[in-house]
Write a protein that holds these residues in place. Structure first.
Motif, PDB file in Angstrom:
ATOM      1  N   PHE A 220       0.397  -1.189   0.040  1.00 40.76           N
ATOM      2  CA  PHE A 220      -0.099   0.171   0.307  1.00 40.76           C
ATOM      3  C   PHE A 220       1.161   1.629   0.392  1.00 40.76           C
ATOM      4  O   PHE A 220       0.636   2.407  -0.614  1.00 40.76           O
ATOM      5  N   ILE A 221       1.735   0.987   0.849  1.00 38.77           N
ATOM      6  CA  ILE A 221       2.809   2.717   1.011  1.00 38.77           C
ATOM      7  C   ILE A 221       3.382   2.969  -0.948  1.00 38.77           C
ATOM      8  O   ILE A 221       3.395   3.805  -0.885  1.00 38.77           O
ATOM      9  N   ALA A 222       3.565   1.380  -1.249  1.00 37.55           N
ATOM     10  CA  ALA A 222       4.300   1.846  -2.512  1.00 37.55           C
ATOM     11  C   ALA A 222       3.475   2.518  -3.314  1.00 37.55           C
ATOM     12  O   ALA A 222       2.876   3.339  -4.409  1.00 37.55           O
ATOM     13  N   TYR A 223       1.668   1.339  -3.111  1.00 37.88           N
ATOM     14  CA  TYR A 223       0.683   2.213  -4.041  1.00 37.88           C
ATOM     15  C   TYR A 223       0.141   3.476  -4.278  1.00 37.88           C
ATOM     16  O   TYR A 223       0.524   4.416  -4.680  1.00 37.88           O
ATOM     17  N   ALA A 224       0.396   4.561  -2.527  1.00 36.58           N
ATOM     18  CA  ALA A 224       0.557   5.391  -2.393  1.00 36.58           C
ATOM     19  C   ALA A 224       1.534   6.473  -2.862  1.00 36.58           C
ATOM     20  O   ALA A 224       1.334   7.793  -3.509  1.00 36.58           O
ATOM     21  N   ALA A 233       8.436   4.811 -16.218  1.00 36.22           N
ATOM     22  CA  ALA A 233       9.976   4.832 -14.986  1.00 36.22           C
ATOM     23  C   ALA A 233       9.951   4.373 -14.303  1.00 36.22           C
ATOM     24  O   ALA A 233      10.386   3.260 -13.529  1.00 36.22           O
ATOM     25  N   LEU A 234       9.901   5.606 -13.504  1.00 37.01           N
ATOM     26  CA  LEU A 234      10.097   5.654 -11.626  1.00 37.01           C
ATOM     27  C   LEU A 234       8.842   4.887 -11.229  1.00 37.01           C
ATOM     28  O   LEU A 234       8.580   3.709 -10.003  1.00 37.01           O
ATOM     29  N   ARG A 235       7.507   4.497 -11.899  1.00 37.11           N
ATOM     30  CA  ARG A 235       6.251   4.131 -11.415  1.00 37.11           C
ATOM     31  C   ARG A 235       6.953   2.479 -11.291  1.00 37.11           C
ATOM     32  O   ARG A 235       6.819   1.006 -10.170  1.00 37.11           O
ATOM     33  N   PHE A 236       7.476   2.268 -12.589  1.00 34.79           N
ATOM     34  CA  PHE A 236       7.710   1.176 -12.957  1.00 34.79           C
ATOM     35  C   PHE A 236       8.828   0.346 -11.895  1.00 34.79           C
ATOM     36  O   PHE A 236       9.124  -0.521 -10.766  1.00 34.79           O
ATOM     37  N   GLU A 237      10.136   1.104 -11.594  1.00 37.31           N
ATOM     38  CA  GLU A 237      10.993   1.000 -10.421  1.00 37.31           C
ATOM     39  C   GLU A 237      10.804   0.473  -9.228  1.00 37.31           C
ATOM     40  O   GLU A 237      10.972  -0.041  -8.565  1.00 37.31           O
ATOM     41  N   LEU A 238       9.583   1.683  -8.871  1.00 35.74           N
ATOM     42  CA  LEU A 238       9.127   1.292  -7.536  1.00 35.74           C
ATOM     43  C   LEU A 238       8.316  -0.182  -7.240  1.00 35.74           C
ATOM     44  O   LEU A 238       8.472  -0.471  -6.069  1.00 35.74           O
ATOM     45  N   GLY A 239       7.280  -0.341  -8.251  1.00 36.45           N
ATOM     46  CA  GLY A 239       6.763  -0.997  -8.083  1.00 36.45           C
ATOM     47  C   GLY A 239       7.562  -2.758  -7.951  1.00 36.45           C
ATOM     48  O   GLY A 239       7.664  -3.332  -7.243  1.00 36.45           O
TER      49      GLY A 239
END
Length: 291
Positions: A220-224, A233-239
């Motif tokens: 959930f923290i990654a989603y928030a 690209a940043l969303r992919f790295e975070l995920g």
């Protein structure tokens, strides 16, 4: 029994696996980003070429107006309660099916019990004392008190950032996943594996509370965080790295011989189900606030 591999060889293997996984995930992500629009255009072009398509559509709509209206609302892409919510419900139902089948196999099947024991025994070559102490630190990231502190700090940050609509979703995810995990633990009452390391635990084994908590809280923290990122690209790295953290915590439970593989799998499924519920609640509250 063979002696465990050296600490540095094991560290190199684990770090290498993480970066190879990152490379493969990146290739799959790029391929998916390329193929999805292509497939959509081909499907749309093919549908338009079907003889009598519009006449058939008009006939069905005229005959079943309420059903067609309901279906159109479920597939709408301009609001969360349309296609996004439909996909979340379908995925949640699939997770429930997987989890119930896994629980049934654990209760009634000898095959999965045998497989769990074989996996636990197969981890012996990497149970190096130094590595075990590293993974003991990692597993503490999903202890109850650690997760409680992380949730409280995260809620405070969300509130201070005026993103208070994320807090009910976070609480639903955490409380729902923990409640279902402990109901499952004492309803199934599965014995722990033999404690082959210095680690131990007192609650029943199935499902893994650490795997559940890691998936629910860190997911959930990654989603928030990712919700407001504009760069794919940043969303992919975070995920990817959030998934790597969750997977590492889950693996630590097996390496420390306090959970079987099926316990960990069940914990991840429980956490993922309630994570979807948290996503749905948060997106619904955001949509309602916009309107």
């Amino acid at each position: 029994m063979n002696d465990p591999l050296s600490f540095w060889w094991l560290t190199l293997l684990i770090v290498g696996a993480l970066f190879i996984g990152r490379l493969l995930a990146g290739l799959i992500w790029r391929f998916a980003c390329w193929i999805t629009p292509q497939t959509g255009r081909i499907a749309l072009h093919s549908a338009r070429r079907v003889p009598g398509r519009q006449r058939l559509v008009d006939t069905v709509v005229a005959r079943f107006p309420r059903t067609c209206s309901w279906l159109a609302a479920r597939f709408a892409t301009d609001r969360f309660t349309g296609l996004p919510l439909s996909l979340i419900v379908l995925l949640a139902a699939y997770l429930v099916s997987l989890g119930s089948d896994l629980a049934e196999d654990v209760i009634e099947g000898e095959q999965i019990v045998t497989m769990d024991r074989q996996i636990n025994a197969a981890l012996a070559p990497i149970r190096n004392d130094e590595l075990l102490h590293v993974f003991a630190k990692i597993t503490h990231l999903a202890d109850i008190m650690t997760l409680l502190a992380v949730v409280l700090v995260s809620a405070a940050f969300l509130w201070s950032d005026r993103r208070h609509r994320f807090i009910p979703g976070l609480m639903l995810t955490v409380l729902g996943s923990q409640a279902l995990t402990y109901v499952g633990k004492y309803a199934i009452d599965r014995d722990r594996p033999d404690f082959l390391t210095f680690a131990s635990a007192v609650t029943p084994s199935f499902p893994s509370g650490h795997a559940t908590g890691a998936m629910a809280v860190y997911g959930f923290i990654a989603y928030a965080i990712g919700r407001n990122l504009t760069s794919p690209a940043l969303r992919f790295e975070l995920g990817y790295w959030a998934s790597a953290l969750i997977a590492t915590i889950a693996f630590s439970r097996m390496l420390l011989s306090v959970h079987y593989a099926s316990d960990v799998a069940a914990g991840l499924l429980v956490g993922a189900f309630w994570l979807l519920a948290g996503f749905a609640l948060t997106e619904y509250l955001n949509q309602r606030a916009r309107h």
